[in-house]
Design an enzyme around this catalytic site. Sequence first.
Site, PDB file in Angstrom:
ATOM      1  N   SER A  78     -41.354  33.852 -74.480  1.00  0.00           N
ATOM      2  CA  SER A  78     -41.444  34.327 -75.865  1.00  0.00           C
ATOM      3  C   SER A  78     -40.431  33.629 -76.760  1.00  0.00           C
ATOM      4  O   SER A  78     -40.754  33.234 -77.881  1.00  0.00           O
ATOM      5  CB  SER A  78     -41.226  35.846 -75.938  1.00  0.00           C
ATOM      6  OG  SER A  78     -42.329  36.504 -75.383  1.00  0.00           O
ATOM      7  N   GLN A 121     -37.550  42.185 -71.975  1.00  0.00           N
ATOM      8  CA  GLN A 121     -37.665  41.430 -73.238  1.00  0.00           C
ATOM      9  C   GLN A 121     -36.523  40.449 -73.454  1.00  0.00           C
ATOM     10  O   GLN A 121     -36.723  39.329 -73.911  1.00  0.00           O
ATOM     11  CB  GLN A 121     -37.744  42.390 -74.420  1.00  0.00           C
ATOM     12  CG  GLN A 121     -39.180  42.701 -74.787  1.00  0.00           C
ATOM     13  CD  GLN A 121     -39.291  43.694 -75.921  1.00  0.00           C
ATOM     14  OE1 GLN A 121     -38.294  44.108 -76.506  1.00  0.00           O
ATOM     15  NE2 GLN A 121     -40.517  44.089 -76.221  1.00  0.00           N
ATOM     16  N   TYR A 157     -52.556  41.737 -72.601  1.00  0.00           N
ATOM     17  CA  TYR A 157     -52.782  40.290 -72.672  1.00  0.00           C
ATOM     18  C   TYR A 157     -54.184  40.011 -73.191  1.00  0.00           C
ATOM     19  O   TYR A 157     -55.069  40.856 -73.120  1.00  0.00           O
ATOM     20  CB  TYR A 157     -52.634  39.648 -71.290  1.00  0.00           C
ATOM     21  CG  TYR A 157     -51.208  39.572 -70.812  1.00  0.00           C
ATOM     22  CD1 TYR A 157     -50.384  38.536 -71.212  1.00  0.00           C
ATOM     23  CD2 TYR A 157     -50.677  40.551 -69.983  1.00  0.00           C
ATOM     24  CE1 TYR A 157     -49.063  38.463 -70.792  1.00  0.00           C
ATOM     25  CE2 TYR A 157     -49.358  40.493 -69.556  1.00  0.00           C
ATOM     26  CZ  TYR A 157     -48.557  39.452 -69.960  1.00  0.00           C
ATOM     27  OH  TYR A 157     -47.259  39.374 -69.552  1.00  0.00           O
ATOM     28  N   ASP A 188     -37.102  37.165 -71.586  1.00  0.00           N
ATOM     29  CA  ASP A 188     -38.421  36.547 -71.754  1.00  0.00           C
ATOM     30  C   ASP A 188     -38.308  35.193 -72.458  1.00  0.00           C
ATOM     31  O   ASP A 188     -38.442  35.095 -73.686  1.00  0.00           O
ATOM     32  CB  ASP A 188     -39.308  37.531 -72.542  1.00  0.00           C
ATOM     33  CG  ASP A 188     -40.733  37.031 -72.689  1.00  0.00           C
ATOM     34  OD1 ASP A 188     -41.020  35.892 -72.256  1.00  0.00           O
ATOM     35  OD2 ASP A 188     -41.556  37.775 -73.251  1.00  0.00           O
ATOM     36  N   ARG A 234     -43.822  40.541 -68.807  1.00  0.00           N
ATOM     37  CA  ARG A 234     -43.652  40.864 -70.242  1.00  0.00           C
ATOM     38  C   ARG A 234     -43.630  42.385 -70.410  1.00  0.00           C
ATOM     39  O   ARG A 234     -44.544  42.982 -70.975  1.00  0.00           O
ATOM     40  CB  ARG A 234     -44.749  40.192 -71.068  1.00  0.00           C
ATOM     41  CG  ARG A 234     -44.378  38.738 -71.390  1.00  0.00           C
ATOM     42  CD  ARG A 234     -45.420  38.016 -72.200  1.00  0.00           C
ATOM     43  NE  ARG A 234     -44.815  36.918 -72.974  1.00  0.00           N
ATOM     44  CZ  ARG A 234     -45.513  36.028 -73.661  1.00  0.00           C
ATOM     45  NH1 ARG A 234     -46.825  36.084 -73.694  1.00  0.00           N
ATOM     46  NH2 ARG A 234     -44.909  35.074 -74.341  1.00  0.00           N
TER      47      ARG A 234
HETATM   48  P1  NAD Z   1     -49.354  34.322 -76.414  1.00  0.00           P
HETATM   49  O1  NAD Z   1     -50.054  34.632 -75.148  1.00  0.00           O
HETATM   50  O2  NAD Z   1     -48.301  35.236 -76.930  1.00  0.00           O
HETATM   51  O3  NAD Z   1     -50.402  34.074 -77.588  1.00  0.00           O
HETATM   52  C1  NAD Z   1     -51.606  33.439 -77.430  1.00  0.00           C
HETATM   53  C2  NAD Z   1     -52.555  34.111 -78.376  1.00  0.00           C
HETATM   54  O4  NAD Z   1     -53.793  33.438 -78.337  1.00  0.00           O
HETATM   55  C3  NAD Z   1     -52.824  35.576 -78.019  1.00  0.00           C
HETATM   56  O5  NAD Z   1     -52.457  36.405 -79.106  1.00  0.00           O
HETATM   57  C4  NAD Z   1     -54.314  35.598 -77.777  1.00  0.00           C
HETATM   58  O6  NAD Z   1     -54.933  36.813 -78.182  1.00  0.00           O
HETATM   59  C5  NAD Z   1     -54.763  34.420 -78.606  1.00  0.00           C
HETATM   60  N1  NAD Z   1     -56.110  33.964 -78.255  1.00  0.00           N
HETATM   61  C6  NAD Z   1     -56.738  33.964 -77.049  1.00  0.00           C
HETATM   62  N2  NAD Z   1     -58.005  33.534 -77.189  1.00  0.00           N
HETATM   63  C7  NAD Z   1     -58.178  33.252 -78.517  1.00  0.00           C
HETATM   64  C8  NAD Z   1     -59.256  32.794 -79.287  1.00  0.00           C
HETATM   65  N3  NAD Z   1     -60.441  32.514 -78.743  1.00  0.00           N
HETATM   66  N4  NAD Z   1     -59.059  32.630 -80.616  1.00  0.00           N
HETATM   67  C9  NAD Z   1     -57.888  32.897 -81.207  1.00  0.00           C
HETATM   68  N5  NAD Z   1     -56.820  33.353 -80.510  1.00  0.00           N
HETATM   69  C10 NAD Z   1     -56.965  33.533 -79.194  1.00  0.00           C
HETATM   70  O7  NAD Z   1     -48.768  32.868 -76.239  1.00  0.00           O
HETATM   71  P2  NAD Z   1     -47.566  32.216 -77.044  1.00  0.00           P
HETATM   72  O8  NAD Z   1     -46.343  32.496 -76.269  1.00  0.00           O
HETATM   73  O9  NAD Z   1     -47.652  32.559 -78.488  1.00  0.00           O
HETATM   74  O10 NAD Z   1     -47.927  30.677 -76.857  1.00  0.00           O
HETATM   75  C11 NAD Z   1     -49.049  30.162 -77.512  1.00  0.00           C
HETATM   76  C12 NAD Z   1     -49.337  28.739 -77.038  1.00  0.00           C
HETATM   77  O11 NAD Z   1     -48.239  27.905 -77.362  1.00  0.00           O
HETATM   78  C13 NAD Z   1     -49.500  28.585 -75.538  1.00  0.00           C
HETATM   79  O12 NAD Z   1     -50.504  27.635 -75.280  1.00  0.00           O
HETATM   80  C14 NAD Z   1     -48.156  28.078 -75.074  1.00  0.00           C
HETATM   81  O13 NAD Z   1     -48.194  27.362 -73.853  1.00  0.00           O
HETATM   82  C15 NAD Z   1     -47.848  27.181 -76.220  1.00  0.00           C
HETATM   83  N6  NAD Z   1     -46.439  26.813 -76.392  1.00  0.00           N
HETATM   84  C16 NAD Z   1     -46.267  25.506 -76.711  1.00  0.00           C
HETATM   85  C17 NAD Z   1     -45.016  25.040 -76.921  1.00  0.00           C
HETATM   86  C18 NAD Z   1     -44.861  23.600 -77.308  1.00  0.00           C
HETATM   87  O14 NAD Z   1     -43.756  23.111 -77.351  1.00  0.00           O
HETATM   88  N7  NAD Z   1     -45.943  22.910 -77.601  1.00  0.00           N
HETATM   89  C19 NAD Z   1     -43.905  25.895 -76.776  1.00  0.00           C
HETATM   90  C20 NAD Z   1     -44.119  27.253 -76.484  1.00  0.00           C
HETATM   91  C21 NAD Z   1     -45.432  27.699 -76.295  1.00  0.00           C
END
Ligand code: NAD
Length: 377
Positions: free
Chosen positions: A139, A133, A234, A136, A128
């Site tokens: 994202s 970008q 991160y 990615d 990342r």
């Molecule tokens: P990301 O890493 O950009 O964001 C995750 C966020 O969670 C970060 O900003 C982090 O600071 C925050 N975080 C960590 N610990 C935390 C806590 N205790 N309380 C609140 N926030 C906290 O990830 P992303 O790309 O935005 O993806 C987010 C989630 O969505 C991941 O689990 C990813 O696998 C999932 N996702 C799911 C699908 C789906 O189809 N279900 C698709 C894409 C991504």
Amino acid sequence: MKVGIPKEIAPNETRVSVIPGMLNVITKMNHEVIVEKDAGAMAGFSDQQYADQGAKIVASAKELYAEADIVLKVQPPMQHESLGKHESEALKDGAYLVTFLSPASNPDGIKKLKGRKVTAFDMGFVPRITRAQSMDALSSMATVAGYKAVVMGADYLGKMFPLMMTAAGTVPPSNVLVLGAGVAGLQAIATAKRLGAKVEAFDPRIAVKEQIESLGAKFVEMEITEDAETAGGYAKEMSDDFLKKEQEAIAKRLPKVDLVITTAQVFGKAAPILITEEMIKMMHSGSVIIDIAAEQGGNTALTQKGKTEKHGVIIHGAVNLPALIPVHASQMYSKNITNLFQLIFKETIDWEDEIIKGSCVVKEGEVVNKLVADIIA
Ligand code: NAD
């Protein structure tokens, strides 16, 4: 070289790795493109559209894997019924594979690539960094997921999102709480705001507060005693103490919230539990939680994959949301994968390039990514 675009075989997968409109990126580099029949059908792209862009359509996966020097996919390789073997085993010797390998949930796919004369790049390991970008896909797929999570939540809810002043009375706006404001969370906030909801959000990375507020949402204030961000930007895993305080802050809001979108994750770890069963009991009947961290175990104690209802609350552990929006998800993924393709498959592969090195997981049969090697050990 011959570049193969197979039909995805994972259950409920509707995306295709490269849409017809992006084939010219590959053909301009003097590669040929072979597309398996109906590869784009679920995303609304016909074989004719691929043929019009110069692709050769082959009738089966067997023909595709027998010919392709480079295979571009969306989902990790898996057992293929009509091939009678695993997709990892169907790649020809010397072939390259570019896809999401998802090693944690699909160790078998990597184990079967190991020891074979093949090289595989994982879209999930594209670093990342600014230069990467446009490649990615994590994202871009998270953006799609954040949007769809809100639309799905709105659909379950027996309420409308915006404030409406009508002759039939005033309808107050719905309250949406977004937990975790990374890529998916920020898109969820933006989407809920566009639909007119009152939105609150929380993320332990202090830098994110400003981003939440710039989208017009309210940041859930709580005492942040730990720096949640690593030097690389991160999130790091928070202590039990922190999570307890966070749960207390969330619990105060839950009785008046209509929809909660949870997206909290820490790379390579199980998703933190932000909402316990006791907390779910505090929510009013008919409220909804869409948990998009379900694949990492979920952000609530009651999350299961798919829809469940407990204590009057709908909890949907959402998996593969991008497959519910196949046209734009395929379009965005195509852009990411063809940008990476252009970088990797020049006359010679530059193994010193940070993006190429970072995304390569298996190099000529050797697992070169330490994290992945540990997973399959
Ligand atoms: P990301 O890493 O950009 O964001 C995750 C966020 O969670 C970060 O900003 C982090 O600071 C925050 N975080 C960590 N610990 C935390 C806590 N205790 N309380 C609140 N926030 C906290 O990830 P992303 O790309 O935005 O993806 C987010 C989630 O969505 C991941 O689990 C990813 O696998 C999932 N996702 C799911 C699908 C789906 O189809 N279900 C698709 C894409 C991504």
